[in-house]
Scaffold this active site. Structure first.
Site, PDB file in Angstrom:
ATOM      1  N   LEU A  11      66.632  -4.256 -16.832  1.00  0.00           N
ATOM      2  CA  LEU A  11      65.742  -4.374 -17.939  1.00  0.00           C
ATOM      3  C   LEU A  11      66.248  -5.845 -18.678  1.00  0.00           C
ATOM      4  O   LEU A  11      67.392  -5.617 -19.088  1.00  0.00           O
ATOM      5  CB  LEU A  11      65.875  -3.305 -19.136  1.00  0.00           C
ATOM      6  CG  LEU A  11      65.447  -1.864 -18.328  1.00  0.00           C
ATOM      7  CD1 LEU A  11      65.237  -0.902 -19.593  1.00  0.00           C
ATOM      8  CD2 LEU A  11      64.128  -2.031 -17.686  1.00  0.00           C
ATOM      9  N   GLY A  14      64.534  -7.456 -23.600  1.00  0.00           N
ATOM     10  CA  GLY A  14      64.990  -7.533 -25.027  1.00  0.00           C
ATOM     11  C   GLY A  14      65.118  -8.837 -25.704  1.00  0.00           C
ATOM     12  O   GLY A  14      65.414  -9.862 -24.966  1.00  0.00           O
ATOM     13  N   ARG A  18      70.113 -10.328 -32.613  1.00  0.00           N
ATOM     14  CA  ARG A  18      71.625 -10.668 -33.063  1.00  0.00           C
ATOM     15  C   ARG A  18      72.222 -11.615 -32.660  1.00  0.00           C
ATOM     16  O   ARG A  18      73.311 -11.963 -33.100  1.00  0.00           O
ATOM     17  CB  ARG A  18      72.062  -9.031 -33.266  1.00  0.00           C
ATOM     18  CG  ARG A  18      71.568  -8.131 -34.150  1.00  0.00           C
ATOM     19  CD  ARG A  18      72.264  -6.999 -34.084  1.00  0.00           C
ATOM     20  NE  ARG A  18      73.646  -6.706 -34.159  1.00  0.00           N
ATOM     21  CZ  ARG A  18      74.648  -6.163 -33.729  1.00  0.00           C
ATOM     22  NH1 ARG A  18      74.371  -5.174 -33.139  1.00  0.00           N
ATOM     23  NH2 ARG A  18      75.899  -6.198 -34.133  1.00  0.00           N
ATOM     24  N   GLY A  83      61.136  -1.506 -26.777  1.00  0.00           N
ATOM     25  CA  GLY A  83      61.973  -0.168 -26.353  1.00  0.00           C
ATOM     26  C   GLY A  83      62.430  -0.282 -24.949  1.00  0.00           C
ATOM     27  O   GLY A  83      61.451  -0.734 -24.016  1.00  0.00           O
ATOM     28  N   ARG A 320      86.226 -32.080 -10.797  1.00  0.00           N
ATOM     29  CA  ARG A 320      84.771 -31.862 -10.937  1.00  0.00           C
ATOM     30  C   ARG A 320      84.028 -31.362  -9.896  1.00  0.00           C
ATOM     31  O   ARG A 320      84.406 -31.373  -8.831  1.00  0.00           O
ATOM     32  CB  ARG A 320      84.054 -33.080 -11.908  1.00  0.00           C
ATOM     33  CG  ARG A 320      84.449 -33.123 -13.024  1.00  0.00           C
ATOM     34  CD  ARG A 320      84.358 -34.579 -13.645  1.00  0.00           C
ATOM     35  NE  ARG A 320      82.916 -34.768 -13.740  1.00  0.00           N
ATOM     36  CZ  ARG A 320      82.066 -35.815 -13.566  1.00  0.00           C
ATOM     37  NH1 ARG A 320      82.883 -36.947 -13.753  1.00  0.00           N
ATOM     38  NH2 ARG A 320      80.784 -36.003 -13.503  1.00  0.00           N
ATOM     39  N   TYR A 353      90.659 -42.546 -11.783  1.00  0.00           N
ATOM     40  CA  TYR A 353      89.377 -41.770 -11.465  1.00  0.00           C
ATOM     41  C   TYR A 353      88.941 -42.283 -10.318  1.00  0.00           C
ATOM     42  O   TYR A 353      88.639 -43.225  -9.467  1.00  0.00           O
ATOM     43  CB  TYR A 353      88.094 -42.770 -12.563  1.00  0.00           C
ATOM     44  CG  TYR A 353      86.709 -42.101 -11.960  1.00  0.00           C
ATOM     45  CD1 TYR A 353      86.601 -40.636 -12.395  1.00  0.00           C
ATOM     46  CD2 TYR A 353      85.795 -42.872 -11.808  1.00  0.00           C
ATOM     47  CE1 TYR A 353      85.390 -40.070 -11.852  1.00  0.00           C
ATOM     48  CE2 TYR A 353      84.503 -42.400 -11.407  1.00  0.00           C
ATOM     49  CZ  TYR A 353      84.253 -40.814 -11.516  1.00  0.00           C
ATOM     50  OH  TYR A 353      83.061 -40.404 -11.179  1.00  0.00           O
ATOM     51  N   ASN A 373      82.085 -46.330  -9.347  1.00  0.00           N
ATOM     52  CA  ASN A 373      81.066 -45.637  -8.559  1.00  0.00           C
ATOM     53  C   ASN A 373      79.646 -45.885  -9.007  1.00  0.00           C
ATOM     54  O   ASN A 373      78.667 -45.556  -8.335  1.00  0.00           O
ATOM     55  CB  ASN A 373      81.378 -44.360  -8.247  1.00  0.00           C
ATOM     56  CG  ASN A 373      81.179 -43.618  -9.627  1.00  0.00           C
ATOM     57  OD1 ASN A 373      81.699 -44.048 -10.611  1.00  0.00           O
ATOM     58  ND2 ASN A 373      80.742 -42.422  -9.842  1.00  0.00           N
TER      59      ASN A 373
HETATM   60  C1  UD1 Z   1      70.830   0.735 -25.489  1.00  0.00           C
HETATM   61  C2  UD1 Z   1      70.835   2.319 -25.349  1.00  0.00           C
HETATM   62  C3  UD1 Z   1      72.022   2.941 -25.904  1.00  0.00           C
HETATM   63  C4  UD1 Z   1      73.161   2.664 -25.191  1.00  0.00           C
HETATM   64  C5  UD1 Z   1      73.384   1.142 -25.382  1.00  0.00           C
HETATM   65  C6  UD1 Z   1      74.435   0.649 -24.386  1.00  0.00           C
HETATM   66  C7  UD1 Z   1      68.172   2.894 -25.593  1.00  0.00           C
HETATM   67  C8  UD1 Z   1      67.195   3.229 -26.595  1.00  0.00           C
HETATM   68  N1  UD1 Z   1      69.315   2.747 -26.062  1.00  0.00           N
HETATM   69  O1  UD1 Z   1      71.004   0.409 -26.720  1.00  0.00           O
HETATM   70  O2  UD1 Z   1      71.791   4.296 -25.782  1.00  0.00           O
HETATM   71  O3  UD1 Z   1      74.283   3.140 -25.803  1.00  0.00           O
HETATM   72  O4  UD1 Z   1      72.244   0.096 -24.806  1.00  0.00           O
HETATM   73  O5  UD1 Z   1      74.521  -0.709 -24.371  1.00  0.00           O
HETATM   74  O6  UD1 Z   1      68.120   2.580 -24.477  1.00  0.00           O
HETATM   75  N2  UD1 Z   1      65.287  -4.021 -23.410  1.00  0.00           N
HETATM   76  C9  UD1 Z   1      63.901  -4.660 -22.522  1.00  0.00           C
HETATM   77  N3  UD1 Z   1      63.000  -4.368 -23.652  1.00  0.00           N
HETATM   78  C10 UD1 Z   1      63.024  -3.862 -24.822  1.00  0.00           C
HETATM   79  C11 UD1 Z   1      64.085  -3.483 -25.412  1.00  0.00           C
HETATM   80  C12 UD1 Z   1      65.372  -3.858 -24.486  1.00  0.00           C
HETATM   81  O7  UD1 Z   1      63.953  -5.167 -21.582  1.00  0.00           O
HETATM   82  O8  UD1 Z   1      62.050  -3.519 -25.523  1.00  0.00           O
HETATM   83  C13 UD1 Z   1      66.555  -4.565 -22.471  1.00  0.00           C
HETATM   84  C14 UD1 Z   1      67.367  -5.502 -23.057  1.00  0.00           C
HETATM   85  O9  UD1 Z   1      67.266  -7.021 -22.715  1.00  0.00           O
HETATM   86  C15 UD1 Z   1      68.623  -4.986 -22.707  1.00  0.00           C
HETATM   87  C16 UD1 Z   1      68.655  -3.675 -22.498  1.00  0.00           C
HETATM   88  O10 UD1 Z   1      67.193  -3.445 -22.357  1.00  0.00           O
HETATM   89  O11 UD1 Z   1      69.171  -5.827 -21.597  1.00  0.00           O
HETATM   90  C17 UD1 Z   1      68.977  -2.640 -23.608  1.00  0.00           C
HETATM   91  O12 UD1 Z   1      68.424  -3.222 -24.841  1.00  0.00           O
HETATM   92  P1  UD1 Z   1      69.171  -3.332 -26.298  1.00  0.00           P
HETATM   93  O13 UD1 Z   1      68.225  -3.533 -27.260  1.00  0.00           O
HETATM   94  O14 UD1 Z   1      70.546  -4.174 -25.827  1.00  0.00           O
HETATM   95  O15 UD1 Z   1      69.640  -1.781 -26.487  1.00  0.00           O
HETATM   96  P2  UD1 Z   1      70.918  -1.335 -27.375  1.00  0.00           P
HETATM   97  O16 UD1 Z   1      70.640  -1.216 -28.727  1.00  0.00           O
HETATM   98  O17 UD1 Z   1      72.069  -1.979 -26.757  1.00  0.00           O
END
Ligand code: UD1
Ligand code: MG
Length: 451
Positions: A11, A14, A18, A83, A320, A353, A373
Site C-alpha cells: 500500500l 497514502g 505530516r 484508509g 563519484r 580532478y 573533460n
Molecule cells: C497504520 C495502521 C496501524 C499501524 C501503523 C504501523 C491502519 C488503519 N493503521 O497506521 O495500526 O500501527 O500503520 O505503521 O492500517 N495508505 C494507502 N491509502 C490510504 C491510507 C494509507 O495506500 O488511504 C498506505 C500509506 O501510503 C502507508 C500505509 O498505507 O504506506 C499505512 O498508512 P498510514 O496512513 O501511514 O497508517 P498509520 O496511521 O501509520
C-alpha cells in the site's frame, strides 16, 4: 508452501500529509533508496510469486518507482485515499484472481525484514487464517494496538485514535504487515466500515470481522526497530538512524573495521569486503563496492564507485559514479574521480580532478592535475598510459592521450596527444636575472615613504 502461492500487496497511496512534502511519502529515501523500494525488496525476499502496489491517481512517480524496482508488478489506483482497507481493496482484481496466501504490506515501514514476513506465513501454516505482525513499542503513540484474548489470539486491532485510555496502555502494537489465508479476502475487506475517529476504512478492522466469523488471527512478533513506521520527517530520521545501526553491525560482522561506526553512512547496497578499514566520517551513496583490504581514510564521500583490494582512498576524497579504483591504487586528499578508472598501483595523492578518463597501471598524477573533460557542450576522454608521470598542476585538455611511460612537465596545458616515453612540456621558458631582487629591494627601500 507451494500449494499457497504468495501475493504481496504493497500500500503506497497514502498522502503522508505530516511529511509536509511535494514528494509522495513513500518516495522519501532511507539509505539511498525509497521506502517503497525497501518494501518491494522485502516482498521479493519473502518469496512473493506476484506483487501488486496500490498508488494514488496523481502519483506517477510512485508508479514509475514501483515499475523500476519490479517490472512485473501489477499497479492499482486508489481513487480516494480513504484508509488502508480501501487501499487494499483497490487491488481487488488481483485479490479475486489469486488462489493462495496474501500479505498486505505498508510502504512506509522500511525496516521490516523478510524473515518476519515468512514468520507470518508460518503462522498461517500453523492454522491461523490471519496473522498480524506486532511489536512491543517503547512509545506506542500513533500505532494500532493488538487486543488479545486469554489464548493469545488477536480479537481486534484498535487504532490509537479510537482506543480507550486502558487500551492505550497496551504495549503490543500493529507493525502493519498482515497475512491472510482467507478464501475470499476481497469479500472480507468489503465488509469493513468507516465508523471511527478518522472516518477511514481501516484494514485492521478485518481482524474483528474475521473473529466474528470464527476465523483465528495469531500475532507474530518482530522487533520495535523493524516496525518503525514513517509518518513524519522525525520518524524518517529515526528510521534512517535505525537502518544505519543495523547496516553497520552487519558490515562489522562480515569482517570490516569501522573505527567510529556511528559516523559511517552506508547505502542499501554498499558491499564491503573483509579487512576493509573505514575511518570516521565517511559517506557511501548507492552502488559502492569495496574489495578486501582497502583502507578508506577519514572524511570521504563515495557514490557509485568500485574500490579495489588494498587500495587507499582519502582523507577527504570524493569518488563519484563510475569511479573504479584499482588494486593498491592511492587516491589522496582533495582528489575527485568521476567516470574514470585509476588502474592498479596508480597514484593521485593530492588535489586533482580525474573525470572521464583512464589512469593506467602504476601511473602518477601530480598535485593539482586537472582532466579538462568538458567543453561546455560535451564530455571528452583523457587516457593516461601505464607508468606515465603527470607533473603537478598540469591541465590535460580532453580528448587527449598520454602514452605509456610519458612525462608531462609541471604546469603544462596539454592539448594534443603525447607519444609513449616522450616528455611533453608546454610553458614559457624560465628567465633568470642575476642580482635583480637585491637591486629592486635597494631601490624600493630608498623610495619608501614613512607610513
Ligand atoms: C497504520 C495502521 C496501524 C499501524 C501503523 C504501523 C491502519 C488503519 N493503521 O497506521 O495500526 O500501527 O500503520 O505503521 O492500517 N495508505 C494507502 N491509502 C490510504 C491510507 C494509507 O495506500 O488511504 C498506505 C500509506 O501510503 C502507508 C500505509 O498505507 O504506506 C499505512 O498508512 P498510514 O496512513 O501511514 O497508517 P498509520 O496511521 O501509520
Ligand atoms: Mg504509517
Amino acid at each position: 508452501m507451494a500449494s499457497h502461492p504468495l501475493l504481496i500487496v504493497v500500500l503506497a497511496a497514502g498522502q503522508g500529509v505530516r511529511m509536509r512534502s511535494a514528494l509522495p511519502k513513500v518516495l522519501h529515501p532511507i539509505a539511498g533508496r525509497s521506502m517503497l523500494a525497501h518494501a518491494l525488496a522485502n516482498a521479493r525476499a519473502a518469496g512473493a510469486a506476484r506483487l501488486a502496489v496500490v498508488v494514488a491517481p496523481a502519483m506517477d512517480a510512485v508508479r514509475a518507482e514501483a515499475q523500476r524496482i519490479a517490472p512485473d508488478i501489477e499497479v492499482f489506483e486508489q481513487v480516494v485515499p480513504s484508509g488502508t482497507a480501501n487501499a487494499a481493496l483497490s487491488a481487488r482484481p488481483a485479490l479475486e484472481r489469486h488462489r493462495g496466501d496474501v500479505i498486505v504490506l505498508f510502504a512506509d515501514t522500511p525496516l521490516l525484514e523478510a524473515t518476519s514476513l515468512r514468520a507470518l506465513l508460518a503462522a498461517l501454516d500453523a492454522g491461523a487464517q490471519i496473522a498480524a505482525l506486532g511489536f512491543e513499542a517503547p512509545d506506542a503513540t500513533g500505532y494500532g494496538r493488538l487486543l488479545l484474548d486469554a489464548k493469545g489470539r488477536v480479537t481486534a486491532i484498535r487504532e490509537h485514535a479510537d482506543a480507550s485510555e486502558e487500551q492505550r496502555r497496551i504495549g503490543l502494537c500493529n507493525a502493519g504487515a498482515m497475512a491472510f489465508r482467507v478464501v475470499d479476502l476481497a469479500a472480507l475487506l468489503a465488509r469493513i466500515g468507516n465508523d471511527n475517529a478518522k472516518r477511514e476504512y481501516y484494514l485492521t478492522d478485518a481482524v474483528a470481522i474475521a473473529a466474528s466469523d470464527g476465523l483465528t488471527t495469531l500475532p507474530v512478533r518482530c522487533t520495535p526497530e523493524e516496525a518503525l513506521g514513517v509518518n513524519s520527517r522525525e520518524q524518517l530520521a529515526a528510521a534512517e538512524a535505525a537502518w544505519q545501526r543495523r547496516a553497520r553491525r552487519r558490515v562489522m560482522e562480515a569482517g570490516a573495521t569501522l573505527v567510529a561506526p556511528e559516523t559511517v553512512w552506508l547505502a542499501f547496497d554498499t558491499a564491503i569486503g573483509r579487512d576493509v578499514t573505514i575511518e570516521p566520517n565517511v559517506f557511501f551513496g548507492p552502488g559502492v563496492v569495496i574489495e578486501d583490504g582497502a583502507h578508506i581514510l577519514a572524511n570521504c564521500h563515495v557514490v557509485g564507485a568500485r574500490i579495489g583490494g588494498g587500495a587507499r582512498v582519502g582523507p577527504f576524497a570524493r569518488l563519484r559514479p563510475g569511479a573504479a579504483i584499482g588494486a593498491s591504487a592511492h587516491i589522496g586528499n582533495f582528489v575527485e574521480v568521476k567516470n574514470a578508472s585509476v588502474e592498479a598501483g596508480a597514484k593521485a595523492n593530492h588535489l586533482a580532478y580525474i573525470g572521464d578518463g583512464r589512469v593506467g597501471e602504476g601511473a602518477n598524477i601530480g598535485a593539482g592535475t586537472i582532466f579538462c573533460n568538458y567543453d561546455g557542450f560535451n564530455k571528452h576522454f583523457t587516457d593516461v598510459g601505464k607508468g606515465a608521470f603527470v607533473g603537478s598542476n598540469a591541465s590535460l585538455v580532453a580528448p587527449v592521450k598520454i602514452g605509456d611511460g610519458a612525462y608531462i612537465g609541471s604546469g603544462s596545458v596539454i592539448t594534443s596527444s603525447v607519444e609513449a616515453d616522450a616528455l611533453a612540456l608546454e610553458r614559457a621558458r624560465q628567465e633568470q636575472r642575476s642580482g635583480w631582487a637585491a637591486k629592486f629591494r635597494a631601490v624600493m627601500g630608498r623610495r619608501k615613504k614613512p607610513l
